[in-house]
Each structure stands twice: as structure tokens, then as C-alpha cells.
Design an enzyme around this catalytic site. Sequence first.
Site, short mmCIF file in Angstrom:
data_model
loop_
_atom_site.label_atom_id
_atom_site.label_comp_id
_atom_site.label_asym_id
_atom_site.label_seq_id
_atom_site.Cartn_x
_atom_site.Cartn_y
_atom_site.Cartn_z
N ARG A 132 51.86 1.60 45.72
CA ARG A 132 52.20 1.16 46.81
C ARG A 132 51.97 2.22 47.69
O ARG A 132 52.26 3.23 47.63
CB ARG A 132 53.06 0.15 47.45
CG ARG A 132 53.10 -1.42 46.67
CD ARG A 132 51.95 -2.03 47.27
NE ARG A 132 51.59 -3.26 46.99
CZ ARG A 132 51.01 -3.61 45.99
NH1 ARG A 132 49.95 -2.51 45.16
NH2 ARG A 132 51.19 -4.64 45.26
N ARG B 225 47.47 -9.76 37.80
CA ARG B 225 48.19 -9.05 36.60
C ARG B 225 50.28 -9.83 37.21
O ARG B 225 50.57 -10.10 38.03
CB ARG B 225 48.05 -7.59 36.90
CG ARG B 225 46.78 -7.18 37.24
CD ARG B 225 47.05 -5.58 37.29
NE ARG B 225 47.60 -4.66 37.70
CZ ARG B 225 48.34 -3.55 37.41
NH1 ARG B 225 48.13 -2.74 36.31
NH2 ARG B 225 49.41 -2.94 38.66
N LYS C 191 42.50 -5.80 50.85
CA LYS C 191 41.83 -6.21 49.36
C LYS C 191 40.79 -7.04 49.45
O LYS C 191 41.25 -8.42 50.67
CB LYS C 191 43.27 -6.40 48.30
CG LYS C 191 43.14 -6.90 46.79
CD LYS C 191 44.33 -7.04 46.17
CE LYS C 191 44.46 -7.84 45.49
NZ LYS C 191 45.02 -7.18 44.35
P1 ATP Z 1 48.55 -4.56 41.87
O1 ATP Z 1 48.48 -3.08 42.41
O2 ATP Z 1 49.64 -4.27 40.69
O3 ATP Z 1 47.84 -4.87 41.48
P2 ATP Z 1 48.83 -6.86 43.24
O4 ATP Z 1 49.64 -7.11 44.31
O5 ATP Z 1 47.61 -6.28 44.67
O6 ATP Z 1 48.81 -5.59 42.78
P3 ATP Z 1 47.22 -8.37 41.57
O7 ATP Z 1 47.54 -9.14 40.67
O8 ATP Z 1 46.42 -7.61 41.05
O9 ATP Z 1 48.13 -7.00 42.43
O10 ATP Z 1 46.68 -9.61 42.50
C1 ATP Z 1 47.67 -10.80 42.64
C2 ATP Z 1 47.73 -10.49 44.43
O11 ATP Z 1 46.75 -10.24 45.01
C3 ATP Z 1 48.37 -11.66 44.45
O12 ATP Z 1 50.11 -11.36 44.34
C4 ATP Z 1 48.32 -11.37 45.74
O13 ATP Z 1 49.07 -10.93 46.88
C5 ATP Z 1 47.19 -11.13 46.11
N1 ATP Z 1 45.61 -12.51 46.01
C6 ATP Z 1 46.12 -13.34 45.50
N2 ATP Z 1 45.09 -14.08 45.47
C7 ATP Z 1 43.87 -12.84 46.72
C8 ATP Z 1 42.78 -13.29 46.87
N3 ATP Z 1 41.49 -14.62 46.90
N4 ATP Z 1 41.88 -12.02 47.62
C9 ATP Z 1 42.86 -11.20 48.58
N5 ATP Z 1 43.93 -10.40 47.13
C10 ATP Z 1 44.55 -11.91 46.55
#
Ligand code: ATP
Length: 356
Positions: free
Chosen positions: A353, A156, A221
Site C-alpha cells: 500500500r 487474492r 485499479k
Molecule cells: P493486493 O494489493 O493485495 O493485491 P487488493 O485489495 O487489490 O490487494 P486483490 O485480491 O487483487 O486485492 O483484489 C480484490 C480486491 O479488489 C477487492 O477486495 C476489492 O477491493 C477490489 N475489487 C473487487 N472487484 C473489483 C473490480 N471489478 N475492479 C476493481 N477492484 C475490484
Amino acid sequence: KLLSQTPDPRKLVGGLLLRDLKTVIGTCRWCRYHSASFGGGMYRLLTLLQDGRFHSGRELGEALGISRSAVWKHLQRIQADAALNLYKVPGRGYRLAEPLSLLNHEALAPQLEQIGWSLHLYDSIDSTNAQALRLLQIVPPPFLVLAEAQSAGRGRRGRSWVSPFGQNLYCSLAIKVQGGASQLSGMSLVVGLAVMQVLHQVGISQAGVKWPNDVYVDGRKIAGILLELTGDPADVCHVIIGIGINVNMIEAAGIDQLWTSVKEHAGMVDRNELLLTLAATLRQNLERHAQVGFAAMKGEWESNHVWQGLKCTLSTGSQDCSGTVLGVDDQGGLRMMIDGGVRSFSGGELSLRLDQ
Ligand code: ATP
């Protein structure tokens, strides 16, 4: 096929000449929308090597009808293009450092066809969401775009999704939605629920959802979801449902938050089987969402929310709001208790968060 069936090859599609579009679109080896980034021979070589065992240069050469030096050249290219580690041991041959579970178009396409989805599988693409948006100009939805690797996987708000070759699932489902954007409320949460249910089915019972649509296991995640909308938000539109699930990845550079994979919790899995389970579960959840709406699925979502009842901070970009997570509303917006009052939040720019 569609390209060659088009009576007038100069016909305009979405402002591009078809022949230009063909260049932009890249190649799915099987449906011939392009030429794959690996040749067919290289793909067969990887198929032979995916078991992680030793194979002699002679055996590989004979299987492909090429010389041993050609095998070596192909392997060097595979190593460079797919960033795969390969061992070469004199007298024994070659083996991959880690076994692979390659996506198999022949096994997947007929099964997906049964639920009405056509399949477009790429060795490597910039982003499956970007490709699905391009394909929408020439392929009727619903269809599924899958890739072994993404060179510019999207998260995102312009963030990137780390997408190494052959390890994970990177897929985008393109669907048509009648009745405008109101049909979409809560859809991204329902997609998150589907991914979580798939993880439960492979034995990761502690998988849960995080608002709005991430999937976590023990605070790390494991999957990300990105929905993109195109068309008329008031009438007929198309939604691209992008899903990235970490499957067999055990090492990765460039992820700036805690992450995990299916392999860490349930061992190595066949990505084809996982994809088919995901497709069936996703289809079921989307159908239910279309029939009864998110409100009827809200309870199930809340009972699986990893931060339900916890103190969190919601970042809106311009300001941060801290409070306790109460749950979600009927449209999938986040409900929080802030300074003694209940507030609902929705929109693509919000990020939640957990407070430390
Ligand atoms: P939000 O809570 O806003 O969704 P987010 O930081 O998890 O926050 P996303 O857009 O869902 O944002 O995912 C992108 C983020 O996920 C990246 O900035 C990185 O920190 C993380 N990321 C990137 N690749 C991976 C992966 N393969 N597995 C887990 N996390 C990843």
C-alpha cells in the site's frame, strides 16, 4: 463433446463420476459442456438489443419466431438474471439503458484456435478460475475460460472480484508448465505487464503495474490477476491465470477501493477485440518468460511500476514493514529499503500500500 466421446460414462475423473462432473461443470453453450444459464433464444434477443437502440416487440418476436408476450417474458428474465436495465416505451418498443458488447464465440474461437487455445464461454459461472480447475480434469490445456458474469469472482486471499454481466472481461487461461514451480517465478508480474501493454494499445498510456500483479490507472485499479497452481510443484504442473479487466463498467456496488475502467479513459470498446489483443499479448509475454525468464523482463516491469521509488507499507498479514520501493529481484520478489537495509519479499500473502 468430450463427455459423449468417453467410452465408459462411469469412468472416474478426479474422484468424480463423469456424469456427476457434468453437473458440477455447468454449460458452455457452444462446446456443450452444459446447458447455458440463458436459453439460446434469450441470447439471440440480447444480441439484437446490444446496440442500445429501440426494437419493437413485433420485430424481436419475428426475428426469434416467438410471440410478443413471449418476448416480454424473456426480457423480464434477462432483466432479472443479468441485472440489466431495460426501457419499455409504448409505440417504440424496448431498449437497453446502456449498449452492450457481448462476447461472440463464433468470432473468438477460430482466432484463439490459431494460437492453440480452445475456448469455453459461459453466460455466468461462479468463477472462471474455479471452472478452469474443474475443466482441467477433462479438457487438455491450453484452454481459455471466459464468462459474461461471475457469481463468485475471486481475488487474492479469499477476497471477491465484482463481476457484473456483459461489462468486463473475466477470463482464465489454463496452461501446462514443465520443469516445476521454478518456471513460475515472476510469471504473475509478466501477466500484469501483458494486461498493461493491452491498455497502452487502446490508448491508456498512463496504465502501470503495481506489485505483485495489479494494474492501475491514475491511482485507481483497472485489472486484477490471480494465479493458481495445481499438480506437482516439483515436476509437471498446471497454472490457471485468472484476469479480470474492467472494460465498459461505469457503476458498481461493493468495490471497497478506488477503481476505474477502460470506458472511462478510452470510451466504449468491443470486448471481443480487446480479448483477442489480450490473448496475443499474453501468449507473447508467456513465451518470452519461458524462454528468457523474468530477469530479462525485470527492467521493463520496474520502469512501469506505479510506486517505484515511493514510500510504501508492505503488509505480511502478521506485521507491516514500511520503506521505499527499490524494484524487484530476478524472481519477481519485491525489493525495499527498510531502516537502511535492502530486503526482498515474495509470497502470495503480501499486500503493498502507498503511504499517504
Ligand atoms: P493486493 O494489493 O493485495 O493485491 P487488493 O485489495 O487489490 O490487494 P486483490 O485480491 O487483487 O486485492 O483484489 C480484490 C480486491 O479488489 C477487492 O477486495 C476489492 O477491493 C477490489 N475489487 C473487487 N472487484 C473489483 C473490480 N471489478 N475492479 C476493481 N477492484 C475490484
